[in-house]
Scaffold this active site. Structure first.
Site, PDB file in Angstrom:
ATOM      1  N   LEU A  43      -7.529   1.528  -9.218  1.00  0.00           N
ATOM      2  CA  LEU A  43      -6.724   2.249 -10.213  1.00  0.00           C
ATOM      3  C   LEU A  43      -6.577   1.452 -11.500  1.00  0.00           C
ATOM      4  O   LEU A  43      -6.630   2.024 -12.595  1.00  0.00           O
ATOM      5  CB  LEU A  43      -5.370   2.595  -9.627  1.00  0.00           C
ATOM      6  CG  LEU A  43      -5.451   3.795  -8.687  1.00  0.00           C
ATOM      7  CD1 LEU A  43      -4.131   4.041  -7.999  1.00  0.00           C
ATOM      8  CD2 LEU A  43      -5.898   5.046  -9.434  1.00  0.00           C
ATOM      9  N   ARG A 337      11.897  -3.455   0.795  1.00  0.00           N
ATOM     10  CA  ARG A 337      10.987  -3.835   1.885  1.00  0.00           C
ATOM     11  C   ARG A 337      11.279  -5.217   2.452  1.00  0.00           C
ATOM     12  O   ARG A 337      11.175  -5.429   3.655  1.00  0.00           O
ATOM     13  CB  ARG A 337       9.549  -3.797   1.360  1.00  0.00           C
ATOM     14  CG  ARG A 337       9.130  -2.397   1.051  1.00  0.00           C
ATOM     15  CD  ARG A 337       7.786  -2.337   0.396  1.00  0.00           C
ATOM     16  NE  ARG A 337       7.449  -0.934   0.183  1.00  0.00           N
ATOM     17  CZ  ARG A 337       6.327  -0.520  -0.357  1.00  0.00           C
ATOM     18  NH1 ARG A 337       5.427  -1.382  -0.756  1.00  0.00           N
ATOM     19  NH2 ARG A 337       6.087   0.763  -0.498  1.00  0.00           N
TER      20      ARG A 337
END
Ligand SMILES: Cc1cc2nc3c(=O)[nH]c(=O)nc-3n(C[C@H](O)[C@H](O)[C@H](O)COP(=O)(O)OP(=O)(O)OC[C@H]3O[C@@H](n4cnc5c(N)ncnc54)[C@H](O)[C@@H]3O)c2cc1C
Length: 670
Positions: A43, A337
């Site tokens: 990307l 996380r």
């Protein structure tokens, strides 16, 4: 060399606009005289290559896969953040900026993160215009969901395949330029060195992975969008081919490596099942929107489950410990996380793990199925007290939202997550560290840029979910195309860069001798033998929690393993043919150097911040008791390491971080 991060002057919210107003531009006719190499077509690299070519530069793009479409970005599941505030839930550029800096435990550069939040909204418009099929609600408007560490819904997604859809968008944009002859695409080419001429990056040396040919390629600037290095742990959720080689070779040529020890361990992965495994699988964070995480309250129940004598569905609500909801009531299952990962490890270390190895917790959808089922029953005027009907309707909703992830889980684990809770455990997922870059995304080598996961910027010590895709696409579509133009404006009269120079000759010979040495090494052990051993050292001693004794022994063990590698590795086959083992050996050689720097960086940073948890730095009392303890007085800096021969001798440069717009606080998600 002193570090100059080149942050523009002026108020935070005006920096990027003022910068764009003041930089040098290259006129369209002159862009045609300039070549840019983009290594990596994920990307970050894909969006950069397409945009630079669209602007008129001559782009040479490289990837080691057989097509840009296979870059690791394709694996991204959950989504991409943007401060659109489509939900009207109070989101703004400032809030996205604030959440990202806080989520990264105040170890990132304010100016870069603010710019990231600012351009995030453009990304969604760009991708929608390309035809990326983001999820939409019933009325046809773009839908959002929540990710960990935030209190708003700002994540755009395409089922569990967001990376794939975004990559198809970038790939189509690239293909248009390949068709126009503005991008020359080199698939199956691995960059093995950077070439510097008069101190500037002017080219690369590649190996054609099909024929083995060593090639020289020149340009006026080189961009690395070569991804992260999580595979230094051997087992990770990254694609098998992801590696550190391009960044590491750049490091050896003078690019500083920043915060190598900042690794993200993702809380919701399918647990390791044994030594035979070479890959771990992520269960997207989006599942934490609806899944509730728990372990049994009583150790006897955990033991009975591990021994197959009890099933999780036999435990009543009272017998379950929803430990994230208990410990962090404000954020519950959606804590960041790093917090969720450590909490899972804590429960499993305390003996409450639920699979055979004792290293798994439950992610349970029963409550969500009930909730959605009842809602659907009301909406469709059916009997909301009919348990079977409610379950069926609820499962349909969950299937629509997460169907492909549930299917993947079932195929791998052979259990049906609609009827029994999933088992999950933390695994290595993303690397916040990477090449040090200034505000322009230029490394400490002039003319050498790093974008996407390959650089260190924006995420600090922890990456919030759905922010890697945002950063990669921000860098490639909206930041680099401006900043590199300013640099290239000085090159409009330079003319083509010759590959017939002593610098290219030296770099090519450097690559040839490394390849020769590996292929002619008559050792007895396979490359994987060393990679697995390295991974074990990394996981056990530089993993989710770290201490000085283990880190020091990791440094020594990795150095010894590297010596053994060069004595004992066996690389079958020839160099002038398709030779996967040779490609792997070249990558593992670099992991064996990076691993040592990683441990050295972790040892130096005697504080707990985000994904870097030092056992010596824990809150001893008060409401945060037991939580990670940051040390802002001594560690509010980016570590930028300079290579001077061996990882152990690397020199530390500090980029002191200044927070003028955010007050530093101990993070709390309670
Ligand atoms: C399973 C999984 C799910 C994820 N889900 C999300 C998500 O939902 N949201 C989110 O924001 N992030 C997510 N991430 C993180 C995100 O996918 C990555 O950080 C991001 O895609 C990296 O993009 P990139 O362009 O920087 O690198 P990559 O996509 O890794 O691309 C690297 C490119 O560099 C090339 N390359 C590398 N080395 C060389 C070399 N030496 N020579 C030539 N070419 C080279 C490769 O061929 C490739 O083209 C996820 C990560 C994983 C592992």
């Amino acid at each position: 060399m002193a570090l100059d991060s080149k942050i523009p002057q002026g108020p935070l919210a005006d920096k990027w606009t003022n910068y764009k107003n003041e930089i040098n531009l290259v006129n369209p006719a002159n862009k045609r005289l300039i070549d840019v190499i983009v290594v990596g077509t994920g990307l970050a690299g894909g969006s950069a290559a397409a945009t630079l070519a669209e602007l008129g530069y001559n782009v040479k793009a490289f990837c080691f896969q057989d097509s840009p479409r296979r870059a690791h970005s394709i694996a991204a599941q959950g989504g991409i953040n943007a401060a659109k505030n489509y939900q009207g839930d109070g989101d703004s550029t400032y809030r996205l900026f604030y959440d990202t800096v806080k989520g990264g435990d105040y170890r990132s550069r304010e100016s870069n993160v603010y710019r990231l939040a600012e351009v995030s909204t453009n990304i969604i418009d760009q991708c929608v215009a390309q035809g990326v099929p983001f999820a939409r609600d019933y009325g046809g408007l773009l839908d959002n969901r929540s990710f960990g560490g935030v209190l708003v819904s700002r994540t755009f997604y395409a089922k569990g395949q967001t990376g794939q859809q975004l990559l198809l968008g970038a790939y189509s944009a690239m293909n248009r330029q390949i068709g126009r002859g503005k991008i020359k695409m080199y698939n199956r080419h691995e960059m093995l060195d950077i070439v510097k001429v008069d101190g500037k990056a002017r080219g690369i040396i590649t190996r054609n992975l099909v024929t083995g040919e060593i090639e020289r390629h020149s340009a006026h600037a080189v961009v690395l969008g070569t991804g992260g290095y999580g595979n230094v742990f051997y087992l990770s959720t990254n694609a098998m081919g992801s590696n550190v080689t391009a960044a590491w070779k750049a490091h050896k040529r003078g690019a500083y490596f920043a915060n190598p020890c900042y690794t993200q361990i993702h809380p919701t992965c399918i647990p390791v099942s044994g030594d035979h495994q070479s890959k771990l699988t992520l269960m997207s964070e989006s599942l934490r929107n609806d899944g509730r995480i728990w372990v049994p309250k009583k150790k006897e129940d955990a033991i009975a489950i591990r021994e197959g004598k009890k099933k999780p569905t036999q435990l009543s609500e009272d017998e379950r410990d929803y430990y994230l909801e208990r410990r962090y009531p404000a954020f519950g299952n959606l804590v960041p996380r790093d917090v969720a990962s450590r909490a899972a490890k804590e429960r499993c270390d305390a003996g409450f793990g639920v699979n055979k190895t004792g290293e798994a917790v439950y992610l349970d959808f029963a409550a969500a199925i009930q909730r959605y089922g009842k809602e659907q029953a009301y909406v469709t005027h059916q009997d909301a007290n009919d348990a079977a009907l409610v379950k069926k309707l609820g499962q349909e909703v969950v299937r629509t939202k997460y169907g492909n992830l549930f299917q993947m889980y079932e195929k791998i684990v052979d259990q049906d997550p609609y009827n029994t809770p999933m088992m999950i455990y933390p695994a290595v997922h993303y690397t916040m560290g990477g090449l040090w870059v200034d505000y322009n995304l230029q490394t400490s080598v002039e003319g050498l840029y790093a974008i996407g996961e390959a650089n260190f910027s924006d995420h600090g010590a922890n990456r919030l979910g759905a922010s890697a895709l945002m950063q990669g696409l921000a860098d490639g579509y909206f930041v680099l195309p401006y900043t590199i133009g300013d640099y290239l404006s000085h090159d409009i009269r330079t003319g083509p860069i010759s590959t017939d120079s002593p610098e290219f000759e030296e770099a090519e010979q450097n690559v040839r001798s490394q390849v020769d040495a590996l292929i002619n090494n008559n050792g007895t052990k396979a490359v994987d033998y060393f990679h697995k051993k390295l991974g074990k050292i990394m996981w056990n001693k530089c993993g989710m929690s770290r201490n000085a004794t283990d880190l020091q022994s990791a440094i020594d063990e990795i150095a010894a393993l590297r010596d053994e590698f060069y004595k004992e590795v066996r690389v079958p086959g020839e160099q002038d043919e398709f030779n996967e083992e040779l490609a792997k050996a070249l990558r593992v050689a670099d992991f064996l150097e990076l691993g040592e720097l990683f441990a050295k960086d972790a040892l130096t940073r005697n504080e707990s911040a985000g994904g870097h948890f030092r056992e010596e730095s824990v809150e001893e009392d008060g409401p945060q008791k037991g939580e990670a303890k940051r040390d802002d007085e001594n560690f509010t800096f980016v570590s930028a390491w300079e290579y001077v021969g061996k990882p152990k001798d690397a020199i530390l440069h500090k980029e002191e971080l200044e927070f003028d717009n955010i007050e530093l606080k101990q993070r709390s998600y309670k």
